[in-house]
Design an enzyme around this catalytic site. Structure first.
Site, PDB file in Angstrom:
ATOM      1  N   SER A  98       2.796  -2.833  -4.951  1.00 42.25           N
ATOM      2  CA  SER A  98       2.446  -3.826  -5.705  1.00 42.25           C
ATOM      3  C   SER A  98       3.323  -4.797  -6.217  1.00 42.25           C
ATOM      4  O   SER A  98       2.239  -5.763  -6.528  1.00 42.25           O
ATOM      5  CB  SER A  98       1.745  -2.904  -7.530  1.00 42.25           C
ATOM      6  OG  SER A  98       2.529  -2.373  -7.707  1.00 42.25           O
ATOM      7  N   LYS A 146       7.773  -9.417 -12.587  1.00 45.67           N
ATOM      8  CA  LYS A 146       6.559  -8.887 -12.079  1.00 45.67           C
ATOM      9  C   LYS A 146       5.882  -8.763 -13.327  1.00 45.67           C
ATOM     10  O   LYS A 146       5.733  -8.669 -14.308  1.00 45.67           O
ATOM     11  CB  LYS A 146       6.541  -7.206 -11.829  1.00 45.67           C
ATOM     12  CG  LYS A 146       5.128  -7.155 -11.002  1.00 45.67           C
ATOM     13  CD  LYS A 146       5.807  -5.115 -10.195  1.00 45.67           C
ATOM     14  CE  LYS A 146       4.288  -4.823 -10.037  1.00 45.67           C
ATOM     15  NZ  LYS A 146       4.586  -3.128  -9.379  1.00 45.67           N
ATOM     16  N   SER A 193       6.846   1.146  -4.950  1.00 49.76           N
ATOM     17  CA  SER A 193       6.449  -0.505  -4.787  1.00 49.76           C
ATOM     18  C   SER A 193       7.121  -1.905  -4.820  1.00 49.76           C
ATOM     19  O   SER A 193       6.247  -2.825  -5.089  1.00 49.76           O
ATOM     20  CB  SER A 193       5.622  -0.381  -7.191  1.00 49.76           C
ATOM     21  OG  SER A 193       3.878   0.022  -6.252  1.00 49.76           O
TER      22      SER A 193
HETATM   23  N1  GLN Z   1       1.013   2.438  -3.949  1.00 47.13           N
HETATM   24  C1  GLN Z   1       1.791   2.726  -4.754  1.00 47.13           C
HETATM   25  C2  GLN Z   1       0.658   3.294  -5.899  1.00 47.13           C
HETATM   26  O1  GLN Z   1      -0.471   2.588  -5.209  1.00 47.13           O
HETATM   27  C3  GLN Z   1       3.023   2.868  -5.449  1.00 47.13           C
HETATM   28  C4  GLN Z   1       2.621   2.030  -6.767  1.00 47.13           C
HETATM   29  C5  GLN Z   1       3.899   1.640  -7.519  1.00 47.13           C
HETATM   30  O2  GLN Z   1       4.903   2.110  -6.875  1.00 47.13           O
HETATM   31  N2  GLN Z   1       3.176   1.258  -8.517  1.00 47.13           N
HETATM   32  O3  GLN Z   1       0.499   4.380  -7.076  1.00 47.13           O
END
Ligand code: GLN
Length: 447
Positions: A122, A47, A146
């Protein structure tokens, strides 16, 4: 695996074909691997908020445009020691903020099962690349879901380890007290093998701890499920019920429990995450890294850099974080959220006194369509309650492919007490006798 030039070329054209549809990589690493060790030559995705020396580290943001990482994350270094090689950097929502992989300066990624839909986020690029067979596994990061949510959307396995079990050195910080580097993999054994390779204490991350298996020998085989689950789409609800039956069939006793704190997960998570984000993202000023705008003086330049460099969602969260931390109001928001966080942890501990694991849906809906016809940013946040609970409590969670909703997969999430990742892997392996996940149309085994 890709050391043979003919195979490497064939693989490259397979990747190129898929990338036209899914846009999962933001950069391909042309450098060869070192070729020694248990994962010799195995390519993997990283990532693009995890540092690999000599490659970009955009975090999906314009503000890090042109930045080349001068160092490598510990998790990547540990994988290098197994002979695995970085194939490329994967797309993400800007700084990890989002659930759709649409908030990226590199454009949206798509779901390999149905490119009209999002891959989740994400870590959407990481999940899509694994699901399409471009790489057998990829690293992601999980602050509020994410890794697990895109794993669920793309029909792969997604592990969020115990907080501190994997070094965060080299992971660009979003909300440091919640996040962990995690793994997306096409099968349980790969997921476990990669976790084994990257886990453990690291002197470069003071929040990292030695990992010691606490799974223990238990013959109880009790799995907790939520008594009062609502808000699931019909497709996810059906897969959830089937999974529950599946666990019963393979000899697990189902223990219904209530998690009263679940309704407070989203407000507590978004208060803590945005507070930490507002502090962590203060370093992007145009002085030291990436993008720099013009300005009449220093303050003007910083203002312009941040206005032009950050996307909408990131700005929203910085503002929200600044708001909840503002002088005189910390107790009303941040302090309260921290107290809720403690209660959530306590409630999980109670659940685990009566059961080895907890089964929940990973996300209330399956992969949704891109753009307007999908979920808006607020709905996406509300839907984080099942995943973000584990981040608040610091416990491990594994999303496993558990069924289909029409033409897209649905994942279920197994949660266990801290340092009990082995329980999750073995339950996931057992569950294969109930449900054998399919691969997406057009998938070819990585060779
Ligand atoms: N959807 C969550 C957010 O937008 C998860 C983000 C993550 O785990 N980086 O914060």
């Amino acid at each position: 695996m890709l050391d043979d030039p003919r195979r490497a070329a064939a693989h490259r054209s397979y990747v190129d074909e898929w990338e036209k549809k899914i846009n999962s990589f933001v950069q391909i690493d042309p450098r060869p691997g070192n070729g020694e060790g248990a994962l010799a030559g195995v390519p993997y995705g990283v990532k693009d908020n995890i540092a690999v020396k000599g490659l970009g580290l955009s975090c999906g943001s314009k503000i890090l445009e042109g930045f080349i990482s001068p160092y490598t994350a510990t998790a990547v270094e540990r994988l290098e020691a197994t002979g695995a090689r970085v194939y490329g950097k994967c797309n993400l929502d800007e700084f990890g903020m989002g659930s759709s992989c649409e908030n990226s300066v590199h454009g949206a990624s798509s779901n390999p099962w149905d490119p009209a839909r999002v891959p989740g986020g994400s870590s959407g690029g990481s999940a899509a690349a694994v699901a399409a067979g471009l790489v057998p596994f990829a690293l992601g990061s999980d602050t509020g879901g994410s890794v697990r949510q895109p794993a669920s959307f793309c029909g792969v396995y997604g592990l969020k380890p115990t907080y501190g079990a994997v070094s965060r050195y080299g992971l660009v910080a979003y909300a440091s007290s919640l996040e962990s580097i995690g793994i997306l993999a096409g099968d349980v054994d790969t997921c476990r093998q990669v976790f084994d390779s990257i886990k453990g204490e690291d002197p470069k991350d003071q929040t990292s701890v030695p990992w010691e298996d606490r799974s223990g020998e238990s013959s109880s085989r009790r799995i907790a499920v939520l008594e009062d689950l609502s808000d699931l789409s019909p497709g996810v609800d059906a897969v959830y019920r089937k999974s529950l039956e599946g666990f019963r069939e393979i000899g697990w006793e189902i223990v219904p429990v209530r998690l009263k704190t679940l309704d407070y997960v989203v407000p507590a998570y978004y208060t803590i995450a945005t507070a930490e984000a507002s502090a962590n993202l203060a370093r992007y000023t145009g002085i030291r890294y990436g993008y720099r705008a013009e300005g009449e003086d220093h303050a003007d330049m910083v203002r312009n850099t941040r206005s032009e460099g950050f996307g909408h969602e990131v700005k929203l969260r910085i503002l929200l974080g600044t708001y909840v931390l503002r002088s005189g109001f910390q107790d009303q928001y941040y302090g309260r959220a921290q107290r809720i966080r403690t209660l959530i942890g306590d409630e999980f501990s109670k659940v685990f006194q009566g059961a080895e694991m907890l089964l929940m849906p990973t996300f209330p809906v399956a992969a949704f369509p891109h753009g307007e016809s999908g979920m808006d940013a607020f709905q996406q946040k509300l839907a984080d309650k099942f995943t973000a609970a584990a981040n608040l409590a610091g416990i491990p969670g594994l999303s496993i492919p558990a069924g289909m909703d029409g033409n897209v997969p649905v994942g279920m999430q197994l949660l266990a007490p801290a340092f009990c990742e082995e329980r999750l892997f073995s339950a996931a392996r057992e569950f294969l006798s109930v449900y054998e996940p399919a691969r997406c149309p057009g998938f070819k085994e990585p060779s």
